[in-house]
Design a protein around this motif. Sequence first.
Motif, mmCIF file in Angstrom:
data_model
loop_
_atom_site.group_PDB
_atom_site.id
_atom_site.type_symbol
_atom_site.label_atom_id
_atom_site.label_comp_id
_atom_site.label_asym_id
_atom_site.label_seq_id
_atom_site.Cartn_x
_atom_site.Cartn_y
_atom_site.Cartn_z
ATOM 1 N N GLU A 16 0.849 -1.190 0.000
ATOM 2 C CA GLU A 16 0.000 0.000 0.000
ATOM 3 C C GLU A 16 0.879 1.233 0.000
ATOM 4 O O GLU A 16 1.701 1.422 0.889
ATOM 5 C CB GLU A 16 -0.915 0.005 1.211
ATOM 6 C CG GLU A 16 -1.724 -1.259 1.388
ATOM 7 C CD GLU A 16 -2.741 -1.503 0.292
ATOM 8 O OE1 GLU A 16 -2.984 -0.576 -0.501
ATOM 9 O OE2 GLU A 16 -3.298 -2.617 0.217
ATOM 10 N N TYR A 25 -4.540 2.006 -2.944
ATOM 11 C CA TYR A 25 -4.668 0.610 -2.549
ATOM 12 C C TYR A 25 -4.289 -0.305 -3.699
ATOM 13 O O TYR A 25 -4.433 0.024 -4.864
ATOM 14 C CB TYR A 25 -6.101 0.311 -2.127
ATOM 15 C CG TYR A 25 -6.520 0.984 -0.841
ATOM 16 C CD1 TYR A 25 -7.752 1.580 -0.729
ATOM 17 C CD2 TYR A 25 -5.686 1.008 0.264
ATOM 18 C CE1 TYR A 25 -8.151 2.194 0.446
ATOM 19 C CE2 TYR A 25 -6.072 1.610 1.442
ATOM 20 C CZ TYR A 25 -7.311 2.199 1.533
ATOM 21 O OH TYR A 25 -7.703 2.794 2.677
ATOM 22 N N ASN A 26 -3.854 -1.478 -3.339
ATOM 23 C CA ASN A 26 -3.541 -2.512 -4.319
ATOM 24 C C ASN A 26 -4.201 -3.813 -3.920
ATOM 25 O O ASN A 26 -4.781 -3.930 -2.842
ATOM 26 C CB ASN A 26 -2.029 -2.684 -4.428
ATOM 27 C CG ASN A 26 -1.392 -1.497 -5.124
ATOM 28 O OD1 ASN A 26 -1.669 -1.228 -6.288
ATOM 29 N ND2 ASN A 26 -0.567 -0.775 -4.397
ATOM 30 N N GLU A 27 -4.094 -4.788 -4.795
ATOM 31 C CA GLU A 27 -4.740 -6.064 -4.516
ATOM 32 C C GLU A 27 -4.036 -6.777 -3.376
ATOM 33 O O GLU A 27 -2.850 -6.567 -3.128
ATOM 34 C CB GLU A 27 -4.734 -6.949 -5.759
ATOM 35 C CG GLU A 27 -3.360 -7.445 -6.128
ATOM 36 C CD GLU A 27 -3.391 -8.407 -7.297
ATOM 37 O OE1 GLU A 27 -3.115 -7.967 -8.411
ATOM 38 O OE2 GLU A 27 -3.654 -9.598 -7.056
ATOM 39 N N GLN A 28 -4.789 -7.611 -2.696
ATOM 40 C CA GLN A 28 -4.227 -8.451 -1.649
ATOM 41 C C GLN A 28 -3.920 -9.822 -2.245
ATOM 42 O O GLN A 28 -4.699 -10.373 -3.022
ATOM 43 C CB GLN A 28 -5.217 -8.577 -0.492
ATOM 44 C CG GLN A 28 -5.448 -7.252 0.217
ATOM 45 C CD GLN A 28 -6.392 -7.353 1.381
ATOM 46 O OE1 GLN A 28 -6.667 -8.427 1.896
ATOM 47 N NE2 GLN A 28 -6.892 -6.211 1.826
ATOM 48 N N LEU A 68 0.434 5.155 -2.280
ATOM 49 C CA LEU A 68 -0.504 6.265 -2.443
ATOM 50 C C LEU A 68 -1.916 5.776 -2.735
ATOM 51 O O LEU A 68 -2.885 6.493 -2.556
ATOM 52 C CB LEU A 68 -0.030 7.190 -3.572
ATOM 53 C CG LEU A 68 1.291 7.904 -3.320
ATOM 54 C CD1 LEU A 68 1.696 8.729 -4.527
ATOM 55 C CD2 LEU A 68 1.190 8.772 -2.068
#
Lengths: 114, 116
Positions: free
Chosen positions: A96, A100-103, A98
């Motif tokens: 993470e 959100y990204n995938e988990q 700036l």
Amino acid sequence: NAGVTQTPKFRILKIGQSMTLQCTQDMNHNYMYWYRQDPGMGLKLIYYSVGAGITDKGEVPNGYNVSRSTTEDFPLRLELAAPSQTSVYFCASSYEGLSYNEQFFGPGTRLTVL
Amino acid sequence: AQSVSQHNHHVILSEAASLELGCNYSYGGTVNLFWYVQYPGQHLQLLLKYFSGDPLVKGIKGFEAEFIKSKFSFNLRKPSVQWSDTAEYFCAVRPYSGGGADGLTFGKGTHLIIQP
């Protein structure tokens, strides 16, 4: 990269026993998460961590504890196992910045408490 | 708190049939939306995600999803399914709070079985 790894894959506990579920990621992700999945239900967040030394409660934290001493590891501790903790446990991580990204998820640990 | 509803818990289709899995969420603000898939014996994998921009997003293996903000929906579609699409499908939501870390809120999942 191995991604997110979890051990053990399966475990049977007796009521009142304790155990630690291990989770390791090798992607240098700063955020890590623990979820549980009960039959017929979606995953529910137990605890999460935004970095080494920082943890916070999720939706269902009761009966669990976590620690994050390194970026890679995020163990989940059950102190007094109860039948209600029978579930499949998933660890996840993400980077993470700036936005959100995938988990990314691990393969899960199937825990039965008898 | 936000919630996610997946309308179909079990879906059985024949190969080559078209697929649409419904997903609705309850949250008034900006959200990030995801579809994850769990093949038998495997861990969750990301199918596709929506953060912003074009509301029609394309993912892996021919899947796509359309974000309709007015309906709070993010339905998953595939024009022609294959036997290998047999899996559990999860819709997930994450509020865009701009700071802090919230995990994903998942729907209960849809168990999809494709018959040869």
